[in-house]
Design a protein around this motif. Sequence first.
Motif, PDB file in Angstrom:
ATOM      1  N   ALA A  20       0.832  -1.204   0.000  1.00 34.05           N
ATOM      2  CA  ALA A  20       0.000   0.000   0.000  1.00 34.05           C
ATOM      3  C   ALA A  20       0.867   1.256   0.000  1.00 34.05           C
ATOM      4  O   ALA A  20       0.581   2.230  -0.712  1.00 34.05           O
ATOM      5  CB  ALA A  20      -0.926  -0.016   1.213  1.00 34.05           C
ATOM      6  N   ARG A  21       1.953   1.246   0.786  1.00 32.22           N
ATOM      7  CA  ARG A  21       2.857   2.398   0.806  1.00 32.22           C
ATOM      8  C   ARG A  21       3.496   2.620  -0.568  1.00 32.22           C
ATOM      9  O   ARG A  21       3.583   3.757  -1.049  1.00 32.22           O
ATOM     10  CB  ARG A  21       3.948   2.171   1.860  1.00 32.22           C
ATOM     11  N   MET A  22       3.935   1.537  -1.214  1.00 29.83           N
ATOM     12  CA  MET A  22       4.573   1.658  -2.528  1.00 29.83           C
ATOM     13  C   MET A  22       3.600   2.217  -3.571  1.00 29.83           C
ATOM     14  O   MET A  22       3.957   3.054  -4.385  1.00 29.83           O
ATOM     15  CB  MET A  22       5.109   0.291  -2.974  1.00 29.83           C
ATOM     16  N   VAL A  23       2.358   1.735  -3.528  1.00 26.37           N
ATOM     17  CA  VAL A  23       1.356   2.243  -4.467  1.00 26.37           C
ATOM     18  C   VAL A  23       1.055   3.709  -4.171  1.00 26.37           C
ATOM     19  O   VAL A  23       0.952   4.532  -5.088  1.00 26.37           O
ATOM     20  CB  VAL A  23       0.077   1.382  -4.413  1.00 26.37           C
ATOM     21  N   ALA A  24       0.938   4.050  -2.872  1.00 29.15           N
ATOM     22  CA  ALA A  24       0.646   5.442  -2.501  1.00 29.15           C
ATOM     23  C   ALA A  24       1.747   6.395  -2.971  1.00 29.15           C
ATOM     24  O   ALA A  24       1.474   7.528  -3.387  1.00 29.15           O
ATOM     25  CB  ALA A  24       0.469   5.546  -0.986  1.00 29.15           C
ATOM     26  N   GLN A  25       3.009   5.930  -2.933  1.00 30.75           N
ATOM     27  CA  GLN A  25       4.129   6.788  -3.326  1.00 30.75           C
ATOM     28  C   GLN A  25       4.090   7.150  -4.813  1.00 30.75           C
ATOM     29  O   GLN A  25       4.565   8.223  -5.198  1.00 30.75           O
ATOM     30  CB  GLN A  25       5.456   6.092  -2.993  1.00 30.75           C
ATOM     31  N   ARG A  26       3.541   6.272  -5.625  1.00 29.41           N
ATOM     32  CA  ARG A  26       3.474   6.537  -7.077  1.00 29.41           C
ATOM     33  C   ARG A  26       2.037   6.448  -7.581  1.00 29.41           C
ATOM     34  O   ARG A  26       1.784   6.020  -8.707  1.00 29.41           O
ATOM     35  CB  ARG A  26       4.355   5.532  -7.831  1.00 29.41           C
ATOM     36  N   GLN A  27       1.122   6.874  -6.737  1.00 30.56           N
ATOM     37  CA  GLN A  27      -0.295   6.664  -7.012  1.00 30.56           C
ATOM     38  C   GLN A  27      -0.734   7.284  -8.334  1.00 30.56           C
ATOM     39  O   GLN A  27      -1.580   6.727  -9.038  1.00 30.56           O
ATOM     40  CB  GLN A  27      -1.128   7.213  -5.848  1.00 30.56           C
ATOM     41  N   ARG A  28      -0.158   8.424  -8.695  1.00 26.96           N
ATOM     42  CA  ARG A  28      -0.585   9.115  -9.916  1.00 26.96           C
ATOM     43  C   ARG A  28       0.244   8.721 -11.144  1.00 26.96           C
ATOM     44  O   ARG A  28      -0.051   9.154 -12.244  1.00 26.96           O
ATOM     45  CB  ARG A  28      -0.519  10.631  -9.698  1.00 26.96           C
ATOM     46  N   GLN A  29       1.279   7.896 -10.947  1.00 21.58           N
ATOM     47  CA  GLN A  29       2.080   7.459 -12.085  1.00 21.58           C
ATOM     48  C   GLN A  29       1.769   6.035 -12.536  1.00 21.58           C
ATOM     49  O   GLN A  29       2.058   5.662 -13.670  1.00 21.58           O
ATOM     50  CB  GLN A  29       3.581   7.534 -11.738  1.00 21.58           C
ATOM     51  N   LEU A  30       1.180   5.245 -11.658  1.00 23.52           N
ATOM     52  CA  LEU A  30       0.935   3.838 -11.975  1.00 23.52           C
ATOM     53  C   LEU A  30      -0.230   3.677 -12.948  1.00 23.52           C
ATOM     54  O   LEU A  30      -1.101   4.549 -13.050  1.00 23.52           O
ATOM     55  CB  LEU A  30       0.646   3.054 -10.693  1.00 23.52           C
ATOM     56  N   ILE A  31      -0.242   2.574 -13.661  1.00 25.02           N
ATOM     57  CA  ILE A  31      -1.313   2.236 -14.600  1.00 25.02           C
ATOM     58  C   ILE A  31      -2.246   1.241 -13.910  1.00 25.02           C
ATOM     59  O   ILE A  31      -1.802   0.189 -13.440  1.00 25.02           O
ATOM     60  CB  ILE A  31      -0.741   1.632 -15.893  1.00 25.02           C
TER      61      ILE A  31
END
Length: 429
Positions: free
Chosen positions: A87-98
Amino acid sequence: MKSIIQPIKGTRDFYPELMTIRSWLYETAREISESFGYQEYDAPFLEPIELYAAKSGEELVKEQSFVFPDRGGDLIALRPELTPSLARMVAQRQRQLIYPVRWWSFGPFWRYERPQKGRSREFFQWNIDLFGINTPEADAELVAIACAYMQAVGLTPQEVGILVNNRRLVDAELEALDIPPENRPIVSRWIDRRGKMSPDDWTSYGRDIGLSREQLDQMKALLANIDLWKKSEELVRFFDAIDALGCRQYVRYDPNIVRGLDYYTGIVFEAVDLQGDVRRSILGGGRYDNLLADVGGDPMPGVGFAMGDMVIGLLLEKYGHLPESLDTSPAPVLVTVFDDKSLLASFTLAAELRRAGINVNCYPEVAKLSKQFKFADRVGIRLAVVLGPEEQQSGMVTIKNLHSGEQITISRSSASSTISHWLEKPASP
């Protein structure tokens, strides 16, 4: 006699024969994960304790985590689970991930627990998660992945079942029984412990957490209602998707499944041994729609599960599904050393075969061929290559199948293609 230093309590030594099983479990997880389009990732083994305090529950943080201060005084934890890190990893790049994000991982974890059968303080775990989709069909995909794994390792629907419930349905039923919101997490943990306690102890524990006699009777009736799922539109859609995915034979509703961790918000599930000898769950997971916000991100739905290597290993051993053909040697070919004069020639031949893409074990010293063949057989090598004086003089090599006893002498120039062809054949029993 010298005293040998012992490993730390609750850890395991992975000798090659055990490492081959762990690697097989990992490779099967990779195969199944990738067949559904999931990408491999990993996270740090060390995390700040606040990451788990955010949502994992007090028992995990205060009693089961290995926690220590670093040299700056900050409290660090050896990771007891992976979902908060994810969850932390996704939150860190939340607007860049597909999105949807489909990720999987397999690695070590640590929990400070009493070591016992099926549980240690250091273990390996497969984690697989989907972020960005808030539908029962997404939950069904994760359960279908679990089913595909069980099928891939040989476990049948008569041996393993995946039990499903919905935390939102449970909360609605608890509300109908006048259990206040602040007490529902405690009651959920009480339900989760039902299969781990005697009926009398479990009932007594229910009274201890404030349930009245009437509420206890109502709860027992609720937990016996196998048709309760039909009241949940989410579960109706979920089971329709499970039917479409072709794995209904493994999956059933069980009102007793709630999962102990606090961050689950919707559908939850566990895989269990249907014959009951292995009492711990094989895998467990569910929907967690608030965890990203709890670690500092924007709200985003997620669903996933985790499976440890120990319980699945016990189950596969119990039902006889551990593959017998797992060799401890990564090299299926042994180049033997005939005599002192042949040592470097054997090294040269081994190098030629490796350049041709064949894994080769070259015996490191001069020894009787019978000793070298015995070594090869014991470590699971299939083919032995002999390069004696006659073979060297005539430009030939002798290849022996150590399983079948078949032996041929061929030109050295065709050795790599012939060996590759032999290795493509199934190993003899």
